[in-house]
Design an enzyme around this catalytic site. Structure first.
Site, PDB file in Angstrom:
ATOM      1  N   HIS A 156       0.820  -1.216   0.000  1.00 45.34           N
ATOM      2  CA  HIS A 156       0.000   0.000   0.000  1.00 45.34           C
ATOM      3  C   HIS A 156       0.858   1.271   0.000  1.00 45.34           C
ATOM      4  O   HIS A 156       0.439   2.312   0.506  1.00 45.34           O
ATOM      5  CB  HIS A 156      -0.959   0.036   1.198  1.00 45.34           C
ATOM      6  CG  HIS A 156      -1.764  -1.211   1.364  1.00 45.34           C
ATOM      7  ND1 HIS A 156      -2.885  -1.492   0.608  1.00 45.34           N
ATOM      8  CD2 HIS A 156      -1.583  -2.284   2.187  1.00 45.34           C
ATOM      9  CE1 HIS A 156      -3.371  -2.667   0.967  1.00 45.34           C
ATOM     10  NE2 HIS A 156      -2.608  -3.175   1.917  1.00 45.34           N
ATOM     11  N   SER A 277      15.632  20.656 -16.313  1.00 48.44           N
ATOM     12  CA  SER A 277      14.500  21.547 -16.522  1.00 48.44           C
ATOM     13  C   SER A 277      14.964  22.807 -17.243  1.00 48.44           C
ATOM     14  O   SER A 277      16.079  23.283 -17.016  1.00 48.44           O
ATOM     15  CB  SER A 277      13.878  21.931 -15.174  1.00 48.44           C
ATOM     16  OG  SER A 277      13.004  23.029 -15.315  1.00 48.44           O
ATOM     17  N   LYS A 283      16.870  20.585 -11.099  1.00 48.45           N
ATOM     18  CA  LYS A 283      16.128  19.373 -11.436  1.00 48.45           C
ATOM     19  C   LYS A 283      16.979  18.344 -12.184  1.00 48.45           C
ATOM     20  O   LYS A 283      17.806  18.671 -13.015  1.00 48.45           O
ATOM     21  CB  LYS A 283      14.912  19.721 -12.314  1.00 48.45           C
ATOM     22  CG  LYS A 283      13.880  20.615 -11.651  1.00 48.45           C
ATOM     23  CD  LYS A 283      13.038  19.869 -10.644  1.00 48.45           C
ATOM     24  CE  LYS A 283      12.135  18.863 -11.285  1.00 48.45           C
ATOM     25  NZ  LYS A 283      11.138  19.450 -12.187  1.00 48.45           N
ATOM     26  N   GLU A 290       9.605   7.865 -17.138  1.00 43.45           N
ATOM     27  CA  GLU A 290       8.288   8.433 -17.393  1.00 43.45           C
ATOM     28  C   GLU A 290       7.799   8.114 -18.802  1.00 43.45           C
ATOM     29  O   GLU A 290       6.615   7.832 -19.017  1.00 43.45           O
ATOM     30  CB  GLU A 290       8.333   9.945 -17.167  1.00 43.45           C
ATOM     31  CG  GLU A 290       8.527  10.314 -15.705  1.00 43.45           C
ATOM     32  CD  GLU A 290       8.820  11.789 -15.481  1.00 43.45           C
ATOM     33  OE1 GLU A 290       8.902  12.190 -14.304  1.00 43.45           O
ATOM     34  OE2 GLU A 290       8.973  12.540 -16.465  1.00 43.45           O
TER      35      GLU A 290
END
Length: 462
Positions: A156, A277, A283, A290
């Protein structure tokens, strides 16, 4: 507009209809398979006395020359032709004359299409299997190196019990090993040659279908000519297996993305497999993970699209089935690229061992072991569960971990705790005591690693 079926027609096809009907923009990737199948067909026709040896020789030499010209750039596949089959045949006739017109004897574009697609798919499945094998090898290497890299296991998305990185990687080893097994099964089931099925009802020529199946590398010829030209089960099955592979990759990517976040900091991605970024200089984005996660839906879409295309088609061949190729080509290319890129990313990941171990300690992942400790002292499990629950609440109020408590603090919750509780809840002990096959303990993991090594060794002998 070049087409080989115009005798029945009195005027040219409308240009818009022709363009809509044509498939050469995407089926040109099958040029090798089309030539390979045509050479085999010509060999069989000559063997059966349907072609003379001279005609056979001219056809085979012509086809090999076309293949050479395509691959060296002398001959360009253009959209002047309806499909790759008409392109090859027209160029053959142009090159060798009348003998080229005899190549299509005893053959239809229907069984030609079916053959080319099966030959192509077999090659791509074998390539996919090789990519998965490389990914499994990387996973096994990580497992060997991280038997003692402790980390939290989750249910979970909450810290549940301590495990090791080796154990975690082993779960994905099992997934991708099953994927390879499914692909091998798919390959076995598609290993039937449709050449000689004709349009749907075979042919009156004395073809030797066993011979063409053998020289084209198939185990056997298909047994029903109608099914031969209308079967796309193998592509649906393949896309189903590819969807499962992508699901596994996507789950793995989701964990890589989480582990790369500031909140987890379990890993550092190699600069070659991350991006920055345009506005935020701090970043380091897990774009490969992704994108693989995103492309999973694309492969699912290919599967659903082909299932929908096939669901209402009567026997035998219908033009709807031309829609199989773009979906299959895209699905195959997408999965192959995703496996290769993911493997490269995984191979270069830096694992932050201290951070992972610290996270396991702070998440009360040893709470179950504390309860087991009490059970071994004679406390019923339900009572032990309740005692350790209070112990966790105490730690949360204090802002510490079970490992950090003093003996006095343990006794505030229950007098049953003794000095040996510290060893019982240590991260190392929590993991090492789990020694049943399939568990994360060192002894159990070494057995599993040995099994995986044998898996590779046995395959090398095949």
């Amino acid at each position: 507009m070049a087409q080989l079926w115009g005798g029945r027609f009195t005027k040219e096809t409308d240009k818009m209809v022709y363009a809509f009907n044509a498939s050469i923009s995407f089926d040109q990737v099958l040029y090798k398979q089309d030539i390979q199948g045509s050479i085999a067909h010509a060999m069989m026709l000559a063997r059966q006395g349907i072609l003379t040896e001279k005609e056979h020789r001219l056809i085979e030499e012509g086809l090999k020359e076309i293949l050479r010209e395509i691959e060296c750039g002398e001959l360009n596949i253009t959209e002047e032709f309806e499909d790759i089959h008409s392109f090859v045949e027209a160029n053959l006739i142009n090159k060798i004359g009348e003998a080229g017109k005899k190549l299509h004897t005893g053959r239809s574009r229907n069984d030609q299409v079916a053959l080319d697609m099966k030959l192509y798919t077999k090659i791509q499945v074998e390539k996919m299997d090789g990519l998965l094998k490389e990914l499994l090898f990387v996973l096994l290497t990580i497992m060997k190196e991280h038997l003692h890299t402790y980390m939290p296991g989750f249910t979970h998305l909450q810290k549940a019990q301590p495990t090791t990185l080796a154990h975690h990687m082993g779960a994905y080893f099992e997934m991708f090993k099953r994927d390879r097994h499914r692909l091998k099964g798919c390959l076995k089931r598609m290993d039937e040659c449709p050449l000689g099925a004709g349009a749907l009802a075979g042919t009156t020529y004395p073809l030797d279908r066993e011979y063409t199946a053998k020289i084209l590398g198939f185990e056997r010829p298909t047994l029903n000519s109608m099914d031969s030209v209308s079967d796309r089960d193998y592509l649906i099955e393949l896309l189903s297996h590819l969807s499962i592979i992508m699901m596994h990759l996507s789950r793995f990517c989701e964990e890589i993305i989480l582990w790369n976040s500031n909140e987890y900091q379990f890993i550092e991605l190699d600069d070659a497999y991350a991006t920055g970024s345009s506005i935020m200089p701090q970043k380091k984005n897990p774009d490969i993970g992704e994108l693989v996660r995103g492309k999973t839906g694309r492969v699912y879409g290919a599967l659903l699209s082909l299932l929908t295309t096939m669901k209402g088609i009567p026997l035998a061949y219908n033009k709807d089935m031309q829609e199989d190729k773009e979906m299959a080509f895209d699905g195959i290319d997408t999965v192959q690229n995703c496996i290769a890129l993911f493997t490269g990313m995984l191979k270069t990941v830096k694992w932050k061992k201290e951070r992972m171990e610290e996270s396991a300690k702070k998440g009360f992942s040893n709470a179950t072991d504390a309860a087991d400790y009490l059970v071994k002292k004679g406390v019923p499990f339900r009572d032990a569960h309740e005692i350790v629950g209070r112990l966790v609440l105490y730690c949360m109020d204090k802002g510490g971990a079970i490992d950090d408590l003093s003996m006095e603090e343990f006794h505030r919750v229950s007098p049953i705790f003794e000095q040996d509780i510290f060893e019982a809840v240590s991260l190392k002990a929590c993991v090492e005591r789990r020694c049943t096959l399939g568990a994360p303990g060192k002894e159990a993991m070494e057995k599993v690693i040995s099994i995986y090594e044998t898996y590779f060794e046995e395959e090398a002998l095949l």
